[in-house]
Design an enzyme around this catalytic site. Sequence first.
Site, PDB file in Angstrom:
ATOM      1  N   ASN A   1      17.530 -31.110  31.886  1.00  0.00           N
ATOM      2  CA  ASN A   1      18.754 -31.809  32.250  1.00  0.00           C
ATOM      3  C   ASN A   1      20.011 -30.973  32.056  1.00  0.00           C
ATOM      4  O   ASN A   1      20.967 -31.083  32.811  1.00  0.00           O
ATOM      5  CB  ASN A   1      18.837 -33.112  31.458  1.00  0.00           C
ATOM      6  CG  ASN A   1      17.755 -34.070  31.929  1.00  0.00           C
ATOM      7  OD1 ASN A   1      17.448 -34.126  33.113  1.00  0.00           O
ATOM      8  ND2 ASN A   1      17.155 -34.793  30.995  1.00  0.00           N
TER       9      ASN A   1
ATOM     10  N   GLU B   1      13.189 -19.066  39.271  1.00  0.00           N
ATOM     11  CA  GLU B   1      11.779 -19.480  39.326  1.00  0.00           C
ATOM     12  C   GLU B   1      11.603 -20.769  40.098  1.00  0.00           C
ATOM     13  O   GLU B   1      10.702 -20.926  40.880  1.00  0.00           O
ATOM     14  CB  GLU B   1      11.285 -19.790  37.904  1.00  0.00           C
ATOM     15  CG  GLU B   1      11.206 -18.633  37.014  1.00  0.00           C
ATOM     16  CD  GLU B   1      10.809 -19.097  35.613  1.00  0.00           C
ATOM     17  OE1 GLU B   1      10.302 -18.257  34.889  1.00  0.00           O
ATOM     18  OE2 GLU B   1      10.991 -20.269  35.262  1.00  0.00           O
TER      19      GLU B   1
HETATM   20  O1  0RQ Z   1      12.980 -34.299  22.923  1.00  0.00           O
HETATM   21  O2  0RQ Z   1      12.302 -35.464  24.947  1.00  0.00           O
HETATM   22  O3  0RQ Z   1      11.605 -36.279  22.699  1.00  0.00           O
HETATM   23  O4  0RQ Z   1      14.004 -36.455  23.434  1.00  0.00           O
HETATM   24  O5  0RQ Z   1      13.355 -31.284  22.872  1.00  0.00           O
HETATM   25  O6  0RQ Z   1      15.408 -31.286  24.784  1.00  0.00           O
HETATM   26  O7  0RQ Z   1      17.879 -31.359  24.913  1.00  0.00           O
HETATM   27  O8  0RQ Z   1      16.495 -32.653  26.616  1.00  0.00           O
HETATM   28  O9  0RQ Z   1      16.675 -30.131  26.628  1.00  0.00           O
HETATM   29  O10 0RQ Z   1      15.134 -30.593  28.643  1.00  0.00           O
HETATM   30  O11 0RQ Z   1      16.668 -28.571  28.450  1.00  0.00           O
HETATM   31  O12 0RQ Z   1      14.603 -28.771  27.021  1.00  0.00           O
HETATM   32  C1  0RQ Z   1      13.881 -25.690  25.070  1.00  0.00           C
HETATM   33  C2  0RQ Z   1      12.421 -27.659  25.440  1.00  0.00           C
HETATM   34  C3  0RQ Z   1      14.838 -27.735  26.112  1.00  0.00           C
HETATM   35  C4  0RQ Z   1      13.258 -26.313  27.410  1.00  0.00           C
HETATM   36  C5  0RQ Z   1      13.586 -26.841  25.982  1.00  0.00           C
HETATM   37  C6  0RQ Z   1      13.901 -31.914  21.701  1.00  0.00           C
HETATM   38  C7  0RQ Z   1      14.842 -32.962  22.260  1.00  0.00           C
HETATM   39  C8  0RQ Z   1      14.037 -33.474  23.422  1.00  0.00           C
HETATM   40  C9  0RQ Z   1      14.108 -31.605  25.144  1.00  0.00           C
HETATM   41  P1  0RQ Z   1      12.702 -35.743  23.544  1.00  0.00           P
HETATM   42  P2  0RQ Z   1      16.660 -31.458  25.757  1.00  0.00           P
HETATM   43  P3  0RQ Z   1      15.777 -29.542  27.809  1.00  0.00           P
HETATM   44  C10 0RQ Z   1      12.291 -22.065  33.301  1.00  0.00           C
HETATM   45  C11 0RQ Z   1      12.523 -21.361  31.973  1.00  0.00           C
HETATM   46  C12 0RQ Z   1      11.390 -22.953  27.415  1.00  0.00           C
HETATM   47  C13 0RQ Z   1      10.931 -22.526  28.784  1.00  0.00           C
HETATM   48  C14 0RQ Z   1      12.019 -22.040  29.682  1.00  0.00           C
HETATM   49  C15 0RQ Z   1      12.071 -25.356  27.414  1.00  0.00           C
HETATM   50  C16 0RQ Z   1      13.363 -32.215  23.960  1.00  0.00           C
HETATM   51  O13 0RQ Z   1      14.378 -25.680  27.926  1.00  0.00           O
HETATM   52  O14 0RQ Z   1      10.924 -25.758  27.398  1.00  0.00           O
HETATM   53  O15 0RQ Z   1      13.154 -21.854  29.304  1.00  0.00           O
HETATM   54  N1  0RQ Z   1      12.366 -24.022  27.448  1.00  0.00           N
HETATM   55  N2  0RQ Z   1      11.652 -21.806  30.929  1.00  0.00           N
HETATM   56  O16 0RQ Z   1      15.127 -33.940  21.308  1.00  0.00           O
HETATM   57  C17 0RQ Z   1      13.382 -30.667  17.488  1.00  0.00           C
HETATM   58  C18 0RQ Z   1      15.123 -29.151  17.875  1.00  0.00           C
HETATM   59  C19 0RQ Z   1      15.211 -29.635  19.225  1.00  0.00           C
HETATM   60  C20 0RQ Z   1      14.325 -30.644  19.596  1.00  0.00           C
HETATM   61  C21 0RQ Z   1      15.603 -30.123  21.299  1.00  0.00           C
HETATM   62  N3  0RQ Z   1      15.924 -28.179  17.430  1.00  0.00           N
HETATM   63  N4  0RQ Z   1      14.194 -29.680  17.065  1.00  0.00           N
HETATM   64  N5  0RQ Z   1      13.410 -31.153  18.752  1.00  0.00           N
HETATM   65  N6  0RQ Z   1      14.603 -30.909  20.899  1.00  0.00           N
HETATM   66  N7  0RQ Z   1      15.993 -29.332  20.281  1.00  0.00           N
HETATM   67  C22 0RQ Z   1      11.063 -22.933  33.486  1.00  0.00           C
HETATM   68  C23 0RQ Z   1       9.728 -22.233  33.456  1.00  0.00           C
HETATM   69  O17 0RQ Z   1       9.615 -21.168  32.988  1.00  0.00           O
HETATM   70  C24 0RQ Z   1       8.537 -22.871  34.021  1.00  0.00           C
END
Ligand code: 0RQ
Length: 501
Positions: free
Chosen positions: A270, A292
């Site tokens: 998001n 990607e």
């Molecule tokens: O959990 O869904 O239970 O509420 O992580 O977090 O803030 O909605 O953010 O959707 O952008 O995801 C890193 C996971 C972020 C993603 C990550 C919990 C938070 C929530 C999601 P809920 P947000 P996003 C292109 C590039 C790695 C791969 C990548 C990711 C859920 O960006 O997978 O970049 N990145 N690929 O509550 C505990 C913390 C937290 C946490 C967030 N510090 N501790 N939980 N959350 N921070 C795609 C490909 O390569 C295919």
Amino acid sequence: MTRVSCPVLRSRLTTAHEAATHIGPGDNVGMSGFTGAGYPKAVPVALAARIRAAHERGEDFRIGLWTGASTAPDADGVLARAHGISTRLPYNSDPTLRDLINTGEVDYVDAHLSHTAQQMWFGFYGRLNVAVVEVTAALPDGLLVPSSSVGNNKTWLDQADRIVLEVNRWQPREFEGFHDVYYGTALPPHRRPLQLTGPMERIGEPYLRVDPERVVAVVETDAPDRNSPFSPPGEESRAIADHLLDFLRHEVRAGRMPPELLPLQSGVGNVANAVLAGLDDSEFTGLTAFTEVLQDAMLDLLDSGTLRAASATSFGLSDEGVARFMDRIDAYKGRILLRSEEISNHPELIRRLGVIAMNGMIEADIYGHVNSTHVMGSAIMNGIGGSGDFTRNAYLNFFLSPSTAKDGAISTIVPMASHVDHTEHDVHVIVTEQGLADLRGLSPADRADRIIECCAHPSYREALRDYIGRAKAARPQARHTPHLLDEALSWHQRFVETGHM
Ligand code: 0RQ
């Protein structure tokens, strides 16, 4: 009407059930699929039924599952629920499979997406027994029109002993011409430069090649991609987007970037979507993407003309996004190119083009180490995906996150990252709703001050100042990157014990 025009391939037409009998216990299976697009829709379900039946007979039946990236509940999900996966690579976002990985039932190799194909070619992953690949059509001469993702399909088709094709009528037949599949990859020491100097240049062919003799089954399907919905950007995401856009303006004014910026890469989720929406409302125009995944917001940018053209390996659309894409598919032809993920994420190309990379994170520490994958240092969320490919090689990279998670119980800015995917040497800019920390050219101590003052949530800022102050004082001869080792991970430990950092 059938889309299998090749006589040899037509002679292999069969049911998903029969096709699944070509996959046996212990096989490594390379499936198509990337962010829920272009994954096989029928064979994984039939295979899961076969696996469940074997388990009921008391037999062991699990496979190694390799893909492009994430798939869907009717691929990863159904195989995970059948307890049919022993090893998974290179990326997963399915919640059922995530749980099995975190309980230790499934071995998960969380790999850079640009590396997967070559690791396989090098022989580091072992033999690929079966490929199960979705395509849009099989032409009379046997060439395959790829579907809504390319991922690692070229490699799986080249390398697998046996091949199962799913020809999906749901995918638009007009996809022919949207792909650029590069066949020039060689192994060291015979590699040649990749002759691509602009995001939309073609260096390959519009089709996947297949050796018909290895195709053991062809299954016709008519089923949609996963198509996840997107929620509209919330206040925090919009604030993150505003900080980032202001910074891009600043970079243009400083002469470090042309007004049409440099090719954009944007992660999924998001926050990434909000940044793209912010670009659409801005003065920026004539942009390109070398990325990607093409999510809904990328279509918005293409429709409005903010984005001239986009190169990717996959779509990642909502139902509404798919409907819009299909309606205007001819207008997108020539403005969207899908490539293999070894090319969309290739370090040589990302470096040459000067990509601007924007990805989400779980947490960053005060020195700029970024954790993209593991909650509290141990439980995998999704995987590194392409974020490492783009971050390390980008002209400029950003990591984006709200400054807190779980209603403020977690600070995403911590003394020491509990797992490191991107090191302090790679990370350029960190952005939260609080502000933006430009870390380029700063020493560790200056980076810490900047991250704490610009990015940390006010409710955690004083504790971070206190930590670094005491760390500096405690060991005057070790002040390059000062840490209190007995305290560095105490915030995470406190969360584990009390539910609050
Ligand atoms: O959990 O869904 O239970 O509420 O992580 O977090 O803030 O909605 O953010 O959707 O952008 O995801 C890193 C996971 C972020 C993603 C990550 C919990 C938070 C929530 C999601 P809920 P947000 P996003 C292109 C590039 C790695 C791969 C990548 C990711 C859920 O960006 O997978 O970049 N990145 N690929 O509550 C505990 C913390 C937290 C946490 C967030 N510090 N501790 N939980 N959350 N921070 C795609 C490909 O390569 C295919």
